[in-house]
Design a protein around this motif. Structure first.
Motif, PDB file in Angstrom:
ATOM      1  N   ALA A 118       0.869  -1.184   0.000  1.00  0.00           N
ATOM      2  CA  ALA A 118       0.000   0.000   0.000  1.00  0.00           C
ATOM      3  C   ALA A 118       0.898   1.223   0.000  1.00  0.00           C
ATOM      4  N   LEU A 119       0.653   2.132  -0.926  1.00  0.00           N
ATOM      5  CA  LEU A 119       1.482   3.323  -1.103  1.00  0.00           C
ATOM      6  C   LEU A 119       0.599   4.569  -1.025  1.00  0.00           C
ATOM      7  N   TRP A 120       0.925   5.460  -0.101  1.00  0.00           N
ATOM      8  CA  TRP A 120       0.190   6.718   0.044  1.00  0.00           C
ATOM      9  C   TRP A 120       0.997   7.824  -0.611  1.00  0.00           C
ATOM     10  N   ASP A 121       0.376   8.506  -1.566  1.00  0.00           N
ATOM     11  CA  ASP A 121       0.987   9.635  -2.259  1.00  0.00           C
ATOM     12  C   ASP A 121       0.509  10.906  -1.562  1.00  0.00           C
ATOM     13  N   ARG A 122       1.397  11.546  -0.838  1.00  0.00           N
ATOM     14  CA  ARG A 122       1.014  12.708  -0.033  1.00  0.00           C
ATOM     15  C   ARG A 122       0.741  13.931  -0.895  1.00  0.00           C
ATOM     16  N   LEU A 177      -4.270   6.716  -2.569  1.00  0.00           N
ATOM     17  CA  LEU A 177      -3.794   5.460  -1.999  1.00  0.00           C
ATOM     18  C   LEU A 177      -3.765   4.410  -3.103  1.00  0.00           C
ATOM     19  N   THR A 178      -2.618   3.747  -3.276  1.00  0.00           N
ATOM     20  CA  THR A 178      -2.475   2.685  -4.272  1.00  0.00           C
ATOM     21  C   THR A 178      -2.196   1.361  -3.580  1.00  0.00           C
ATOM     22  N   LEU A 179      -2.949   0.332  -3.962  1.00  0.00           N
ATOM     23  CA  LEU A 179      -2.689  -1.039  -3.531  1.00  0.00           C
ATOM     24  C   LEU A 179      -2.188  -1.828  -4.732  1.00  0.00           C
ATOM     25  N   ALA A 180      -1.239  -2.726  -4.513  1.00  0.00           N
ATOM     26  CA  ALA A 180      -0.704  -3.525  -5.621  1.00  0.00           C
ATOM     27  C   ALA A 180      -0.291  -4.897  -5.115  1.00  0.00           C
ATOM     28  N   ARG A 181      -0.307  -5.847  -6.062  1.00  0.00           N
ATOM     29  CA  ARG A 181      -0.013  -7.240  -5.731  1.00  0.00           C
ATOM     30  C   ARG A 181       0.898  -7.844  -6.798  1.00  0.00           C
ATOM     31  N   LEU A 238      -3.935  -9.740  -0.501  1.00  0.00           N
ATOM     32  CA  LEU A 238      -4.310  -8.365  -0.156  1.00  0.00           C
ATOM     33  C   LEU A 238      -5.816  -8.196  -0.389  1.00  0.00           C
ATOM     34  N   TYR A 239      -6.548  -8.003   0.708  1.00  0.00           N
ATOM     35  CA  TYR A 239      -8.004  -7.823   0.685  1.00  0.00           C
ATOM     36  C   TYR A 239      -8.356  -6.354   0.877  1.00  0.00           C
ATOM     37  N   TYR A 240      -9.530  -5.950   0.368  1.00  0.00           N
ATOM     38  CA  TYR A 240      -9.989  -4.574   0.577  1.00  0.00           C
ATOM     39  C   TYR A 240     -11.510  -4.506   0.492  1.00  0.00           C
ATOM     40  N   GLY A 241     -12.059  -3.444   1.062  1.00  0.00           N
ATOM     41  CA  GLY A 241     -13.499  -3.208   1.006  1.00  0.00           C
ATOM     42  C   GLY A 241     -13.856  -2.003   1.858  1.00  0.00           C
ATOM     43  N   TRP A 242     -15.144  -1.770   2.048  1.00  0.00           N
ATOM     44  CA  TRP A 242     -15.605  -0.653   2.861  1.00  0.00           C
ATOM     45  C   TRP A 242     -16.211  -1.143   4.167  1.00  0.00           C
ATOM     46  N   VAL A 243     -15.940  -0.423   5.224  1.00  0.00           N
ATOM     47  CA  VAL A 243     -16.664  -0.582   6.486  1.00  0.00           C
ATOM     48  C   VAL A 243     -17.238   0.794   6.798  1.00  0.00           C
TER      49      VAL A 243
END
Length: 658
Positions: free
Chosen positions: A134-138, A143-147, A155-160
């Motif tokens: 996970a890379l945060w570009d300030r 926010l970038t996720l990569a695999r 690597l899982y993702y979703g909304w809560v």
């Protein structure tokens, strides 16, 4: 190897501080990184990143994460290893002010500098390794996720609620305040078919996996709208295989070329600042990896195998013979059935999703043993998929060529004739013949294999044949209520596959599905439960490219698979030490379910337990169980999938709706 977590919540309604929230998520995945923990938060934008570290390279604080780039633009959490990070560093020198002063020698820092100098996608393409990040570009507030290419790292993702959450394991997402995800009934049919939750979906509705070779970027606008970001595929095994076949010239790649490429991959993966070893089953793939390791090592390589008290499933003596020939420092775990059975209640917690490949049991045991001696182990995973090692790669096209010329009605009649005899009857017949037949003609679970052949006879297309051969349960709909539609997935609808022969088609589909969704999941969860990093040299991109430049005849032909790997291996190990029927990493599941696991299984098959999953046909499930207990067939795999699903529901108690 490590574990990563995080969230992006511009409304900051987490119920506690950002750092405390992400810390709670990290507490659920301690085994992925027991050496240290790190948290980074941006309160202004509601973003937090967390990292659990298993120190492998640069054990100093210079390798600590989350890590901020020297130019202060990027913040990174990274799970995995970049095996070519040294060459990446060399190429970066002079390209960026960030690279003028390295703080340490970790691959994490190399990635950060490369992201700044070369861009995100260019860096991903240049990196050779296994990773989830996970890379945060300030600057861009993205926010970038990569695999990695093959999905070695999850690597899982979703909304809560209003928050976008992600993590290496689902249990980390469950720790986020307000988690109320429900079971996704839409994945159950394919789960029962294959024994795993495949593709980009997870067992939870609206929780997804970043696809292998994929990345996704989330902006503030997308976060506010809760629109799922579309993954971008930066590398595809299908495209890469097609390109390699296009550029390959006849007779341009030989066994010596494959050996050289694999030798280089093994060498790169032997780099570690902690003790390193290898799994050794005595089969082609693991023996070749160990042989190339020993050739480059200054001292005996530490190798590990597991042996069972049931001789039908024990390959430990063959592994020991190969180890003795190569001169490794070999250790065998003498595993009893009790050791494996004691693991069963822990599987829902270890695997996080329903997972029903029973070789998970010996995999967990060998990982636990290995971690007592080393922190990193090399494996032979990927060799079967790249070089044609499964029986279906060899026999699938041959069988289809023979049977497809017969009318479908005749084939179905023959299939019915085969199934007129119970599978157990064929097993008893084979047991009698075993007294007079040579050992290499004796077939384990003969009845089950004949029944699989009968299913093949009924197939209407080659893609249906592959689906049947790859299935744990070829008729999952028989265990579901009628309102749940059980459908077959027709891979032939993918136009890219038309470029390949039938054997290659199967190999690619195994790479895209079985390897990603089953093999790599099994190894990741089993190894991470013991804080062991497992590396797979066959999945080095250079090895993949070389494999797909080979003509098919060097992989599958003349009655055998993995021909080129065997040719290389026999330069290092005598052929008689290797040549034997493929056993696989199996356990006597049939016997266990009728014996020591029967009480556990029946506790999950009670009316109250079955009613927790209304999409199951309780009567059909109980009927299948009674057939298995009575010995009227081999239904252990189908039942194992149901039992693991029920055990998972009992452990995690998701919301369930139809």
């Amino acid at each position: 190897m490590c574990g990563i977590v995080g969230f992006y919540n511009v409304f900051q309604e987490c119920g506690s501080s950002l750092s405390a929230t992400v810390g709670g998520m990290l507490d659920r995945i301690v085994s992925r990184g027991p050496d240290s923990q790190g948290v980074w938060a941006d309160n202004q934008f509601g973003l937090a990143l967390g990292h659990r570290r298993l120190s492998i390279l640069d054990l100093s604080v210079a390798g600590h994460q989350p890590m901020v780039s020297p130019c202060d633009r990027f913040v990174l959490v990274f799970n995995g290893e970049i095996y070519n990070h040294k060459s990446l560093r060399e190429s970066l020198e002079g390209k960026s002010d960030c690279a003028l002063s390295w703080r340490g020698h970790s691959d994490t820092e190399t990635l950060l500098v490369s992201f700044a100098a070369e861009g995100i996608e260019a860096t991903l393409r240049a990196a050779s390794g296994m990773f989830a990040l996970a890379l945060w570009d300030r600057h861009e507030k993205q926010l970038t996720l990569a695999r990695d290419r093959f999905g070695e790292k999850p690597l899982y993702y979703g909304w809560v609620g209003e928050a976008f959450v992600f993590g290496s394991e689902l249990k980390a997402l469950r720790a986020f305040p307000g988690w109320e995800a429900e079971l996704d009934g839409g994945v159950i049919t394919n789960y029962l078919r294959y024994g795993c939750v495949g593709g980009e979906r997870s067992i939870y509705r609206d929780v997804f996996k970043v696809p292998p070779g994929g990345s996704l970027t989330l902006s503030q606008r997308q976060l506010s709208s809760r629109v799922r970001p579309s993954p971008r595929i930066w590398w595809s095994s299908l495209n890469e295989a097609a390109i390699m076949q296009d550029v390959a010239e006849p007779d341009s790649v030989f066994a010596s070329d494959i050996e050289q490429v694999l030798y280089g991959a093994v060498g790169r993966m032997m780099e570690a600042d902690v003790p390193l070893g290898a799994f050794l089953s005595g089969g082609v793939d693991s023996s070749l990896i160990v042989a190339l390791m020993q050739k480059q090592a200054a001292r005996p390589v530490k190798t590990f195998s597991v042996g069972f008290d049931d001789p039908r499933y024990d390959e430990s003596s063959q592994a020991a013979a190969v180890a003795a020939h190569l001169g490794t420092d070999h250790t065998t775990l003498r595993a009893t059935a009790r050791m494996a059975l004691d693991l069963v209640p822990r599987l829902p917690q270890l695997y996080d999703e329903p997972f029903a490949d029973s070789s998970q049991l010996p995999t967990c045991l060998i990982a636990s043993l290995t971690r007592e001696h080393v922190t990193v182990a090399l494996s032979g995973d990927g060799g079967d998929e790249l070089f044609g090692g499964y029986n279906r790669h060899l026999w699938g096209p041959r069988v289809w060529e023979k049977v497809s010329c017969l009318p479908l009605s005749s084939r179905k009649a023959l299939a019915s004739l085969i199934q007129a005899v119970p599978a157990g009857g064929y097993d008893r017949m084979m047991a009698l013949l075993a007294r007079v037949l040579p050992s290499h003609f004796q077939i384990r679970t003969f009845g089950e294999k004949l029944y699989k052949l009968s299913d093949v006879l009924s197939c209407e297309s080659f893609s249906a044949l592959y689906t049947d051969l790859a299935s744990m349960n070829r008729n999952p709909g028989s265990l579901l209520n009628r309102e749940i539609h059980a459908s077959k997935f027709e891979y032939a609808s993918m136009p890219e596959l038309e470029l390949f022969s039938q054997a290659e088609w199967m190999m690619l589909m195994d790479t895209l599905t079985y390897m990603v969704d089953d093999v790599l999941v099994k190894v990741d969860r089993a190894s991470m439960a013991s804080s062991l990093e497992v590396r797979a040299p066959f999945l080095d991109p250079a090895v993949f490219r070389a494999a797909w430049q080979l003509p098919l005849s060097q992989r599958v032909g003349q009655g055998e698979g993995k021909r080129v790997l065997k040719e290389i291996l026999y330069r290092h190990v005598p052929q008689p030490l290797i040549e034997r029927p493929k056993m696989g990493f199996a356990v006597p599941l049939d016997d266990w379910l009728r014996g020591p696991l029967r009480e556990w299984a029946e506790s999950l098959l009670t009316p109250s337990s079955l009613s927790s999953l209304p999409m199951l046909d309780a009567k059909a499930v109980k009927g299948l169980w009674q057939e298995h207990i009575a010995g009227r067939g081999h239904f252990a795999q189908q039942l194992w999938a149901v039992l693991q699903l029920l055990a998972w529901v009992q452990e995690w108690k998701p919301r369930v709706s139809i």
